[in-house]
Write an enzyme that holds these catalytic residues in place. Structure first.
Site, PDB file in Angstrom:
ATOM      1  CE  LYS A  57      -4.345  -1.322   0.190  1.00 33.61           C
ATOM      2  NZ  LYS A  57      -5.483  -0.980  -0.960  1.00 33.61           N
ATOM      3  CB  SER A 314      -0.665  -8.224  -0.551  1.00 34.87           C
ATOM      4  OG  SER A 314      -1.000  -9.150   0.505  1.00 34.87           O
TER       5      SER A 314
END
Length: 332
Positions: A57, A314
């Site tokens: 992110k 991720s």
């Protein structure tokens, strides 16, 4: 498709990479010997867990904040930025804003684990707890934008966020130009959309596989309905894949429909087994959302024999308590 996907062009992807230089890690792509043997394929792991905030992110948040500074100037951001998050995006906005000297507020629902809230606060952002769903957290963002003049930083539904995440796809194509498939966790669509836009622009033959939760998967339900829909959030080992996509979604819903080739839902047991397997064989502790690619390979028997396949690890925002839950679920 050649150089564009719903407003996310190759030029914008490369512009994002220029903004990220020196602020975001160019993460390694490594071959997993254990998984390659298990699936009779070349399984590659993309280590977004090695970002300064522990998750991908940071790419999108850094790109958007940097672009806003370029385009609007610092005075336009004097009231600060505000976002809603299930954890990782909030931590990324807090980190990027602090690095650029911008005040930040992160709105979280009560479903977000406390360790994620603490990690956001540690990076200097104000944490606001509101409601029992991501939609209620979004409503608080809208209120602060309207009443205080703050600038919203959406977690996924913006071309600048998508382009930042898409720099992962540029790195994949440089490190594995003959890649056959990339398997990506699917929630709001910023990660899959960005990666898909990049790899399809450079190598259209790459298959983009999305993986969602078995329950509470807003993007999956929206794709099935043909329009954005709301779903009830549920607790999951992959909690960062929860939350809605916004009924007024303007970017990622269409983008995911364009770039995603196939999609699979995975059970909590499959996510748990994948988390434990990655710890046992790769010596990496990852959150549930980072393990869903492996979960899909194992649970659905995807045909990858002889292929080069990338799994996106991720993020690593997982507590030992969550790992204990995963182990208990599968009896290991």
């Amino acid at each position: 498709m050649h150089d564009t996907a719903h407003g996310v062009t190759l030029a914008e992807l490369y512009a994002a990479r220029r903004r990220l230089a020196g602020r975001v890690t160019r993460t390694p792509l490594t071959r997993s010997a254990a998984l390659s043997r298990r699936f009779d394929a070349e399984i590659l792991l993309k280590w977004e867990t090695r970002q300064p905030t522990g998750a991908f992110k940071l790419r999108g948040a850094t790109n958007m904040l940097s672009a806003l500074l370029e385009r609007q100037g610092r005075e336009a951001l004097a009231a600060g930025v505000v976002t809603a998050s299930t954890g990782n995006h909030g931590r990324a906005v807090a980190h990027a804003a602090a690095a650029l000297g911008i005040p930040a507020v992160v709105c979280l629902s009560r479903l977000v684990p406390e360790h994620k809230a603490a990690a956001i606060a540690e990076r200097g952002a104000e944490v606001v707890r509101v409601g029992d769903s991501q939609d209620e957290a979004f409503a608080e963002v809208e209120r602060r934008v309207a009443e205080r003049g703050m600038t919203p930083i959406p977690p996924f539904d913006d071309p600048l966020i998508v382009a930042g995440q898409g720099t992962i796809g540029l790195e994949l194509m440089e490190d594995a130009p003959d890649l056959d498939r990339v398997i990506v966790g699917l929630s709001g669509g910023g990660l899959l959309g960005g990666i898909g836009a990049a790899v399809k622009a450079i190598r259209p033959a790459v298959a983009v596989t999305g993986v969602s939760l078995s329950r509470g998967a807003a993007m999956a339900e929206s794709l099935a309905a043909g329009r954005p829909v709301a779903v009830e959030e549920v607790e999951s080992l992959a909690d960062s894949l929860g939350g809605g996509i916004g009924l007024d979604n303007r970017c990622t819903f269409a983008l995911v429909r364009q770039v995603m080739d196939d999609h699979h839902r995975v059970s909590e047991a499959a996510i748990a087994a994948a988390m434990v397997d990655l710890l046992a064989h790769e010596k990496c502790l990852v959150e549930g959302a980072a393990a869903v690619g492996l979960a899909a390979l194992a649970e659905h028997g995807l045909e990858v024999r002889g292929r080069r396949v990338a799994l996106i690890l991720s993020g690593n925002a997982v507590s030992l308590e969550t790992l204990d839950r995963a182990r208990a679920l599968i009896g290991r």
